[in-house]
Design an enzyme around this catalytic site. Structure first.
Site, PDB file in Angstrom:
ATOM      1  CE1 TYR A 182      -3.093  -2.976   0.421  1.00  0.00           C
ATOM      2  CE2 TYR A 182      -4.219  -1.642   2.059  1.00  0.00           C
ATOM      3  CZ  TYR A 182      -4.165  -2.757   1.242  1.00  0.00           C
ATOM      4  OH  TYR A 182      -5.201  -3.650   1.252  1.00  0.00           O
ATOM      5  CE  LYS A 226       3.106 -17.481  -2.181  1.00  0.00           C
ATOM      6  NZ  LYS A 226       2.660 -18.888  -1.957  1.00  0.00           N
ATOM      7  CG  ASP A 246       0.162 -20.109   0.160  1.00  0.00           C
ATOM      8  OD1 ASP A 246       0.985 -19.706   1.002  1.00  0.00           O
ATOM      9  OD2 ASP A 246       0.496 -20.793  -0.821  1.00  0.00           O
ATOM     10  CG  ASP A 262      -6.926  -4.870   3.939  1.00  0.00           C
ATOM     11  OD1 ASP A 262      -7.863  -4.934   4.751  1.00  0.00           O
ATOM     12  OD2 ASP A 262      -6.993  -4.199   2.893  1.00  0.00           O
ATOM     13  CG  ASP A 313     -11.966  -8.257   5.422  1.00  0.00           C
ATOM     14  OD1 ASP A 313     -11.472  -7.410   6.187  1.00  0.00           O
ATOM     15  OD2 ASP A 313     -12.774  -7.980   4.514  1.00  0.00           O
TER      16      ASP A 313
END
Ligand code: GGG
Length: 351
Positions: free
Chosen positions: A135, A186, A219, A243, A247
């Site tokens: 971001y 990752k 993942d 982010d 959720d």
């Protein structure tokens, strides 16, 4: 009497509804201090009227406040990248609110989609890097609209930016009984940014030998949140990864409407910002059925940050007492309660 000046950006959609509920509860919990609310109309409605989500001197207006309380940003009439980059992301970056603390906790009595799961199985604290990473806002579009159009979006991971949030996460992990930190990475595929992330975690962990560290690919971590949530305690992740996965955290802890968040400047040079994780939910805006729990819980985090620990504890306790009763569950929790019912039940539980 101590008085705190709070800038209020209720924002869009259900933002004003949940922020109004939060203000009522926090005022009800304020004993020995008071909260002076400064309401700001910064929103997509303001954008449509003036061409800007907030005034040009908006950051200067916010700076003297003790904290910022925010509802939600986004409206179908304004492109989401315009509203987010017109308000929330510039505040996070300019005020160096680098630690986005997002508890993921299943409260007793709140239904979860996971079978055979007890409240004690879901009790995590996510620490999201909040000022850079995916971001950072670096990139551009060339030959817009043409067949040869090119768009780039560059992730920016600095050693200092990564170090400060990882160090903060170690401190949170150290303060909790399990002393367990998961690093979300990752680095098999992202061989520059995520390898730097891993290097920083390896380096900072030498300062905290008492904290056990596990490393998960993002993942695999998503799957683990669903299959073995009880194995996770504190998790540190980049801006985008956290982010997305918080959720998912909201979903397994009952509903996104339950999820609170604190955007902290741990140096306290700038006001920190407190908001529910959820967005503006335009589909239910104005119907009086939004779940105010995330906003109220975020308000409790604000009280804690202000040093009002007793009031913060009272609010979270009242939230737990009220939500334990299915009569106080809004439709996102499969109930029929309205925002006002839940708010009144929480205020009653404060007593
Ligand atoms: N509660 C604030 C809000 O409206 N969040 C919606 C959103 O898309 N936020 C993006 C982010 O947290 O980075």
């Amino acid at each position: 009497m101590r008085t705190y000046d709070i800038a209020v950006i209720a924002g869009d959609g259900i933002g004003p509804e949940v922020v109004a509920a939060g203000k009522r509860v926090l005022d009800g919990a304020a004993h020995g201090f008071s909260l002076r609310w400064h309401d700001l109309d910064w929103s997509c409605a303001r954008y449509q009227a003036t061409g800007a989500m907030m005034p040009a001197d908006g950051l200067a207006q916010l700076a003297p406040h003790d904290a910022i309380y925010l509802g939600a940003v986004g409206d179908p009439a304004v492109p989401d990248h315009v509203s987010l980059w017109g308000l929330l992301l510039p505040i996070r970056q300019a005020f160096q609110l680098y630690a986005n603390v997002r508890p993921v906790r299943l409260l007793p009595g709140v239904p979860t989609v996971l079978s055979d799961t007890r409240p004690t199985d879901i009790d995590m604290v996510w620490i999201r890097e909040n000022t850079e990473g995916e971001y950072a806002g670096v990139g551009g579009r060339l030959h817009q609209g043409g067949a040869g159009e090119v768009a780039t979006q560059t992730s920016v991971f600095t050693r200092s930016g990564t170090e400060r949030v990882v160090r903060y996460a170690f401190e949170v992990a150290r303060s909790r009984p399990r002393k367990l930190l998961a690093s979300c990475t990752k680095s098999n595929a992202l061989r520059y940014t995520a390898v730097l992330w891993d290097d920083v975690v390896a380096s900072v962990r030498t300062e905290h030998p008492e904290v056990r560290v596990e490393k998960y690919l993002v993942d695999a971590l998503a799957a683990r949140m669903v299959t073995h949530p009880e194995t996770l305690d504190v998790v540190v992740a980049s801006n985008l990864f956290a982010d997305i996965l918080t959720d998912l955290g909201g979903a397994i802890a009952g509903s996104l409407g339950m999820a609170p968040s604190a955007n902290l400047d741990p140096t306290r040079q700038h006001p920190s910002l407190f908001e529910p994780v959820h967005g503006s939910a335009p589909d239910i805006a104005g119907k009086g059925i939004a779940n105010p729990a995330g906003a109220i819980w975020a308000g409790a985090m604000m009280l804690e940050h202000l040093g009002e620990q007793d009031a913060a504890r009272h609010v979270t306790h009242a939230l737990e007492v009220a939500l334990a009763d299915p009569a106080n569950h809004t439709p996102d929790l499969h109930g029929i309660a309205r925002t006002d019912d839940v708010t009144r039940a929480i205020i009653a539980a404060l007593a």
